[in-house]
Each structure stands twice: as C-alpha cells, then as structure tokens.
Design an enzyme around this catalytic site. Structure first.
Site, mmCIF file in Angstrom:
data_model
loop_
_atom_site.group_PDB
_atom_site.id
_atom_site.type_symbol
_atom_site.label_atom_id
_atom_site.label_comp_id
_atom_site.label_asym_id
_atom_site.label_seq_id
_atom_site.Cartn_x
_atom_site.Cartn_y
_atom_site.Cartn_z
ATOM 1 N N ARG A 131 34.937 31.152 -15.385
ATOM 2 C CA ARG A 131 33.708 30.991 -14.591
ATOM 3 C C ARG A 131 33.840 31.617 -13.212
ATOM 4 O O ARG A 131 33.395 31.067 -12.216
ATOM 5 C CB ARG A 131 33.365 29.517 -14.458
ATOM 6 C CG ARG A 131 33.045 28.867 -15.782
ATOM 7 C CD ARG A 131 32.627 27.451 -15.613
ATOM 8 N NE ARG A 131 32.379 26.838 -16.904
ATOM 9 C CZ ARG A 131 32.094 25.560 -17.065
ATOM 10 N NH1 ARG A 131 32.020 24.767 -16.023
ATOM 11 N NH2 ARG A 131 31.892 25.087 -18.272
ATOM 12 N N CYS A 132 34.421 32.781 -13.163
ATOM 13 C CA CYS A 132 34.703 33.485 -11.917
ATOM 14 C C CYS A 132 33.853 34.754 -11.874
ATOM 15 O O CYS A 132 33.532 35.317 -12.915
ATOM 16 C CB CYS A 132 36.199 33.834 -11.889
ATOM 17 S SG CYS A 132 36.739 34.817 -10.489
ATOM 18 N N GLY A 133 33.528 35.202 -10.695
ATOM 19 C CA GLY A 133 32.821 36.466 -10.566
ATOM 20 C C GLY A 133 33.610 37.637 -11.126
ATOM 21 O O GLY A 133 33.045 38.670 -11.469
ATOM 22 N N THR A 166 35.438 37.383 -13.903
ATOM 23 C CA THR A 166 35.636 37.149 -15.336
ATOM 24 C C THR A 166 35.341 38.379 -16.194
ATOM 25 O O THR A 166 36.028 38.596 -17.192
ATOM 26 C CB THR A 166 34.819 35.926 -15.798
ATOM 27 O OG1 THR A 166 35.296 34.782 -15.060
ATOM 28 C CG2 THR A 166 34.986 35.649 -17.279
#
Length: 164
Positions: A36-38, A40
């Site tokens: 759930r990371c930018g 990803t």
C-alpha cells in the site's frame, strides 16, 4: 560464502529457510516491499527483472515490511494474493520482517551497514530500498527507494554479478 546466506528466514508461506536457500546460489536483488505504498508499482519492474535474468542465475527476493506508515498491514496470505494477482509476482518472498530499530532482522542489520552510491549507510529510508548481492552473498550495491528497479545503475549492478 557469506554469513548472510546462512541467516534464518521464513518464507511468506511460513516455511523455515535461509537466505542462501531462497537465492539458491544466484545473485539476488533484496527489496523491502509493501502493498500500500506509492512505490508499490515497482513490483512490476521487479518481476520484469526476475523474468529477464532468472536464467542467468538471478532472483529478486521480496521482504514485506510494515514499519513505514503501516503500508504492509496484510496477512501473509493477503500479501501473496495481492502480489501474484496484481503484479504476477513469481519471485520468492519472506514473511514480514522489521528492517530498522531494535527489532531489525539480522539480515537488515547487515544490509543497512552497506553504504549507497553517495556513501551513506544506515537505516532503511522507506519501502522498496534495494541491495544487489553476488551469488556468494556479498553486497555489491545499495539503492534507495526512489531508484527504480529498471534504472540503468540497478541493471548494471545486477548484470555485474550474473553468470555470462
């Protein structure tokens, strides 16, 4: 052979293993990952590297970590489903590990001692930090999260440790 290869790990499926068993004598790109990371979308580039170089003695190793803004909150099964379903991930992954602080896994205690291209060692700065290991477990390069897996400098480091 490096002591790194003997470090105990657990696969995402919960099986005990070692870094050496997961990389199977191959060069490796070890990456702390999060769903759930930018950053990803880097999973797609990591899988592309895996597919391109696997037959030359290379593997990506994903290491889920939930230490950065809680961006990897899922269970092992949820992580596996997300990675395979969204990005077609085929490379091996470990169970969740801590990469910084007092609870940092010994693998990351060792990896974070290695400086990046600017000469800076120390804690993992965010998700998707990367280390290139040769087949003997020696760390040959470290790349910060903003350096994409398909960046020329990452590709050059990977190619420098591959079988011809």
């Amino acid at each position: 052979m490096s002591d790194l290869l003997d470090l105990p790990l657990t696969t995402l499926q919960g099986e005990p293993t070692t870094l050496g068993a997961l990389t199977a004598g191959s060069a490796a790109l070890v990456v702390n990952v999060a769903s759930r990371c930018g950053l990803t979308p880097q999973y797609a580039q990591l899988e592309a590297l895996q597919r391109e170089y696997a037959d030359r003695g290379f593997t990506v190793l994903g290491v889920p970590c939930n230490q950065f803004a809680g961006q990897e909150p899922g269970t092992a099964e949820e992580i596996a489903t997300f990675c395979s379903g969204t990005y077609g991930v085929t490379f091996p992954m470990t169970g969740k590990l801590e990469v910084n602080g007092a609870g940092a896994h010994p693998l990351f205690q060792e990896l974070t001692a290695v400086p990046d291209a600017t000469g800076e060692a120390g804690p993992v700065s965010w998700n998707f930090e990367k280390w290139v290991l040769d087949p003997h477990g020696a760390v040959v390069a470290r790349f910060r999260p903003s350096t994409t897996p398909d960046a020329p400098e990452v590709r050059a480091a990977v190619e420098s440790v591959l079988h011809p």
